[in-house]
Scaffold this motif. Sequence first.
Motif, PDB file in Angstrom:
ATOM      1  N   LEU A  10       0.873  -1.243  -0.066  1.00  0.00           N
ATOM      2  CA  LEU A  10       0.018  -0.086   0.121  1.00  0.00           C
ATOM      3  C   LEU A  10       1.064   1.325  -0.122  1.00  0.00           C
ATOM      4  CD1 LEU A  10      -2.418  -1.051   2.893  1.00  0.00           C
ATOM      5  CD2 LEU A  10      -2.781  -1.433   0.408  1.00  0.00           C
ATOM      6  N   GLU A  11       0.513   2.490  -0.385  1.00  0.00           N
ATOM      7  CA  GLU A  11       1.050   3.567  -0.478  1.00  0.00           C
ATOM      8  C   GLU A  11       0.032   4.573   0.438  1.00  0.00           C
ATOM      9  OE1 GLU A  11       3.150   7.130  -3.062  1.00  0.00           O
ATOM     10  OE2 GLU A  11       1.572   5.949  -4.081  1.00  0.00           O
ATOM     11  N   CYS A  12       0.517   5.036   1.560  1.00  0.00           N
ATOM     12  CA  CYS A  12      -0.028   5.661   2.262  1.00  0.00           C
ATOM     13  C   CYS A  12       0.006   7.045   1.922  1.00  0.00           C
ATOM     14  CB  CYS A  12       0.521   5.594   3.870  1.00  0.00           C
ATOM     15  SG  CYS A  12       0.789   3.861   4.287  1.00  0.00           S
ATOM     16  N   ALA A  13      -0.943   7.646   2.688  1.00  0.00           N
ATOM     17  CA  ALA A  13      -1.148   9.413   2.105  1.00  0.00           C
ATOM     18  C   ALA A  13       0.086  10.112   2.425  1.00  0.00           C
ATOM     19  CB  ALA A  13      -2.380   9.744   3.024  1.00  0.00           C
ATOM     20  N   ASP A  14       0.953   9.520   3.321  1.00  0.00           N
ATOM     21  CA  ASP A  14       2.289  10.404   3.585  1.00  0.00           C
ATOM     22  C   ASP A  14       3.324   9.944   2.558  1.00  0.00           C
ATOM     23  OD1 ASP A  14       2.888   7.896   4.729  1.00  0.00           O
ATOM     24  OD2 ASP A  14       3.298   8.676   6.668  1.00  0.00           O
ATOM     25  N   GLY A  15       3.024   9.098   1.603  1.00  0.00           N
ATOM     26  CA  GLY A  15       3.842   8.637   0.589  1.00  0.00           C
ATOM     27  C   GLY A  15       4.698   7.234   1.119  1.00  0.00           C
ATOM     28  N   SER A  16       4.652   6.764   2.309  1.00  0.00           N
ATOM     29  CA  SER A  16       5.370   5.644   2.744  1.00  0.00           C
ATOM     30  C   SER A  16       4.347   4.274   2.186  1.00  0.00           C
ATOM     31  CB  SER A  16       5.475   5.564   4.162  1.00  0.00           C
ATOM     32  OG  SER A  16       4.167   5.418   4.790  1.00  0.00           O
ATOM     33  N   LEU A  17       5.559   3.378   2.253  1.00  0.00           N
ATOM     34  CA  LEU A  17       4.890   1.981   1.732  1.00  0.00           C
ATOM     35  C   LEU A  17       4.490   1.158   2.767  1.00  0.00           C
ATOM     36  CD1 LEU A  17       7.198   1.428  -1.355  1.00  0.00           C
ATOM     37  CD2 LEU A  17       4.691   2.381  -1.349  1.00  0.00           C
ATOM     38  N   TYR A  18       3.522   0.249   2.857  1.00  0.00           N
ATOM     39  CA  TYR A  18       3.265  -0.659   3.870  1.00  0.00           C
ATOM     40  C   TYR A  18       3.159  -2.090   3.264  1.00  0.00           C
ATOM     41  CZ  TYR A  18       1.003  -3.692   6.833  1.00  0.00           C
ATOM     42  OH  TYR A  18       0.397  -4.849   7.795  1.00  0.00           O
ATOM     43  N   THR A  19       3.727  -3.230   3.766  1.00  0.00           N
ATOM     44  CA  THR A  19       3.517  -4.485   2.735  1.00  0.00           C
ATOM     45  C   THR A  19       2.952  -5.370   4.127  1.00  0.00           C
ATOM     46  OG1 THR A  19       5.722  -4.010   1.846  1.00  0.00           O
ATOM     47  CG2 THR A  19       4.743  -6.286   1.840  1.00  0.00           C
ATOM     48  N   GLY A  20       2.169  -6.269   3.415  1.00  0.00           N
ATOM     49  CA  GLY A  20       1.388  -7.059   4.276  1.00  0.00           C
ATOM     50  C   GLY A  20       0.764  -8.502   3.507  1.00  0.00           C
ATOM     51  N   ILE A  25      -8.167  -9.499  -0.071  1.00  0.00           N
ATOM     52  CA  ILE A  25      -7.855  -8.153  -0.329  1.00  0.00           C
ATOM     53  C   ILE A  25      -8.748  -7.137   0.047  1.00  0.00           C
ATOM     54  CG2 ILE A  25      -7.859  -8.511  -2.684  1.00  0.00           C
ATOM     55  CD1 ILE A  25      -5.014  -6.806  -0.701  1.00  0.00           C
ATOM     56  N   GLU A  26     -10.107  -7.478  -0.406  1.00  0.00           N
ATOM     57  CA  GLU A  26     -10.972  -6.272  -0.488  1.00  0.00           C
ATOM     58  C   GLU A  26     -11.079  -6.052   1.025  1.00  0.00           C
ATOM     59  OE1 GLU A  26     -11.443  -8.997  -2.225  1.00  0.00           O
ATOM     60  OE2 GLU A  26     -11.171  -8.404  -4.329  1.00  0.00           O
ATOM     61  N   SER A  27     -11.544  -6.984   2.007  1.00  0.00           N
ATOM     62  CA  SER A  27     -11.732  -6.529   3.386  1.00  0.00           C
ATOM     63  C   SER A  27     -10.713  -5.995   3.930  1.00  0.00           C
ATOM     64  CB  SER A  27     -12.115  -7.720   4.132  1.00  0.00           C
ATOM     65  OG  SER A  27     -13.283  -8.439   3.644  1.00  0.00           O
ATOM     66  N   ARG A  28      -9.418  -6.426   3.613  1.00  0.00           N
ATOM     67  CA  ARG A  28      -8.330  -5.861   4.096  1.00  0.00           C
ATOM     68  C   ARG A  28      -8.040  -4.394   3.947  1.00  0.00           C
ATOM     69  NH1 ARG A  28      -5.686  -6.021   8.819  1.00  0.00           N
ATOM     70  NH2 ARG A  28      -3.254  -6.089   8.870  1.00  0.00           N
ATOM     71  N   LEU A  29      -8.054  -4.003   2.665  1.00  0.00           N
ATOM     72  CA  LEU A  29      -7.929  -2.683   2.142  1.00  0.00           C
ATOM     73  C   LEU A  29      -8.914  -1.916   2.766  1.00  0.00           C
ATOM     74  CD1 LEU A  29      -6.466  -0.835   0.314  1.00  0.00           C
ATOM     75  CD2 LEU A  29      -7.917  -1.512  -1.670  1.00  0.00           C
ATOM     76  N   ALA A  30     -10.152  -2.385   3.098  1.00  0.00           N
ATOM     77  CA  ALA A  30     -11.241  -1.473   3.751  1.00  0.00           C
ATOM     78  C   ALA A  30     -10.822  -1.392   5.110  1.00  0.00           C
ATOM     79  CB  ALA A  30     -12.513  -2.261   3.528  1.00  0.00           C
ATOM     80  N   ALA A  31     -10.382  -2.034   5.875  1.00  0.00           N
ATOM     81  CA  ALA A  31      -9.871  -2.274   7.134  1.00  0.00           C
ATOM     82  C   ALA A  31      -8.735  -1.152   7.352  1.00  0.00           C
ATOM     83  CB  ALA A  31      -9.454  -3.630   7.721  1.00  0.00           C
ATOM     84  N   HIS A  32      -7.810  -1.129   6.425  1.00  0.00           N
ATOM     85  CA  HIS A  32      -6.630  -0.146   6.524  1.00  0.00           C
ATOM     86  C   HIS A  32      -7.345   1.282   6.054  1.00  0.00           C
ATOM     87  CE1 HIS A  32      -3.091  -2.694   6.705  1.00  0.00           C
ATOM     88  NE2 HIS A  32      -3.452  -3.340   5.491  1.00  0.00           N
ATOM     89  N   TYR A  40       0.406   0.358  11.744  1.00  0.00           N
ATOM     90  CA  TYR A  40       1.406   1.354  10.851  1.00  0.00           C
ATOM     91  C   TYR A  40       0.390   2.157  10.169  1.00  0.00           C
ATOM     92  CZ  TYR A  40       4.867   3.217   7.589  1.00  0.00           C
ATOM     93  OH  TYR A  40       5.676   4.113   6.991  1.00  0.00           O
ATOM     94  N   THR A  41      -0.491   1.804   9.577  1.00  0.00           N
ATOM     95  CA  THR A  41      -1.456   2.400   8.509  1.00  0.00           C
ATOM     96  C   THR A  41      -2.425   3.308   9.166  1.00  0.00           C
ATOM     97  OG1 THR A  41      -2.711   0.508   8.311  1.00  0.00           O
ATOM     98  CG2 THR A  41      -1.162   0.842   6.818  1.00  0.00           C
ATOM     99  N   ARG A  42      -2.546   2.946  10.675  1.00  0.00           N
ATOM    100  CA  ARG A  42      -3.317   3.956  11.315  1.00  0.00           C
ATOM    101  C   ARG A  42      -3.117   5.526  11.112  1.00  0.00           C
ATOM    102  NH1 ARG A  42      -4.095  -0.040  15.916  1.00  0.00           N
ATOM    103  NH2 ARG A  42      -5.111  -1.798  14.726  1.00  0.00           N
ATOM    104  N   GLY A  43      -3.593   6.416  10.850  1.00  0.00           N
ATOM    105  CA  GLY A  43      -3.268   7.809  10.866  1.00  0.00           C
ATOM    106  C   GLY A  43      -2.631   8.209   9.620  1.00  0.00           C
ATOM    107  N   ARG A  44      -2.346   7.103   8.820  1.00  0.00           N
ATOM    108  CA  ARG A  44      -1.573   7.265   7.499  1.00  0.00           C
ATOM    109  C   ARG A  44      -2.398   7.241   6.203  1.00  0.00           C
ATOM    110  NH1 ARG A  44       2.794   5.066  10.441  1.00  0.00           N
ATOM    111  NH2 ARG A  44       4.658   6.435  10.383  1.00  0.00           N
ATOM    112  N   GLY A  45      -3.750   7.188   6.419  1.00  0.00           N
ATOM    113  CA  GLY A  45      -4.594   6.988   5.387  1.00  0.00           C
ATOM    114  C   GLY A  45      -5.198   8.428   4.842  1.00  0.00           C
ATOM    115  N   PRO A  46      -5.837   8.173   3.666  1.00  0.00           N
ATOM    116  CA  PRO A  46      -6.276   6.944   2.938  1.00  0.00           C
ATOM    117  C   PRO A  46      -4.853   6.329   2.517  1.00  0.00           C
ATOM    118  CG  PRO A  46      -6.912   8.560   1.624  1.00  0.00           C
ATOM    119  CD  PRO A  46      -6.271   9.426   2.757  1.00  0.00           C
ATOM    120  N   VAL A  47      -5.065   4.949   2.214  1.00  0.00           N
ATOM    121  CA  VAL A  47      -3.938   4.169   1.527  1.00  0.00           C
ATOM    122  C   VAL A  47      -4.404   3.658   0.271  1.00  0.00           C
ATOM    123  CG1 VAL A  47      -3.211   3.351   3.770  1.00  0.00           C
ATOM    124  CG2 VAL A  47      -4.744   2.074   2.516  1.00  0.00           C
TER     125      VAL A  47
END
Length: 86
Positions: A10-20, A25-32, A40-47
Amino acid sequence: MKKQDCVYMLECADGSLYTGWTNDIESRLAAHNRGTGAKYTRGRGPVKLVYIEYLPDRSTALRREAAIKKLSRDKKHLLIASHPGK
């Protein structure tokens, strides 16, 4: 229907990358994006999903996730660029 294991980046709103990894995938992306995914992705959304690789089983997906996490940021971007489409 059996869900397929995959590794994703995922690319976070701050430009960082997250790997999982996940098998949904649909449910996980919605959860992020709700802020209920990985810490890690909390507060860095949207992803945004920028990479996905489907694998035969959970064990293989976990090994691939670990390998991708060890890559430098530049190599992760090369991997994303070399894997067109999601």
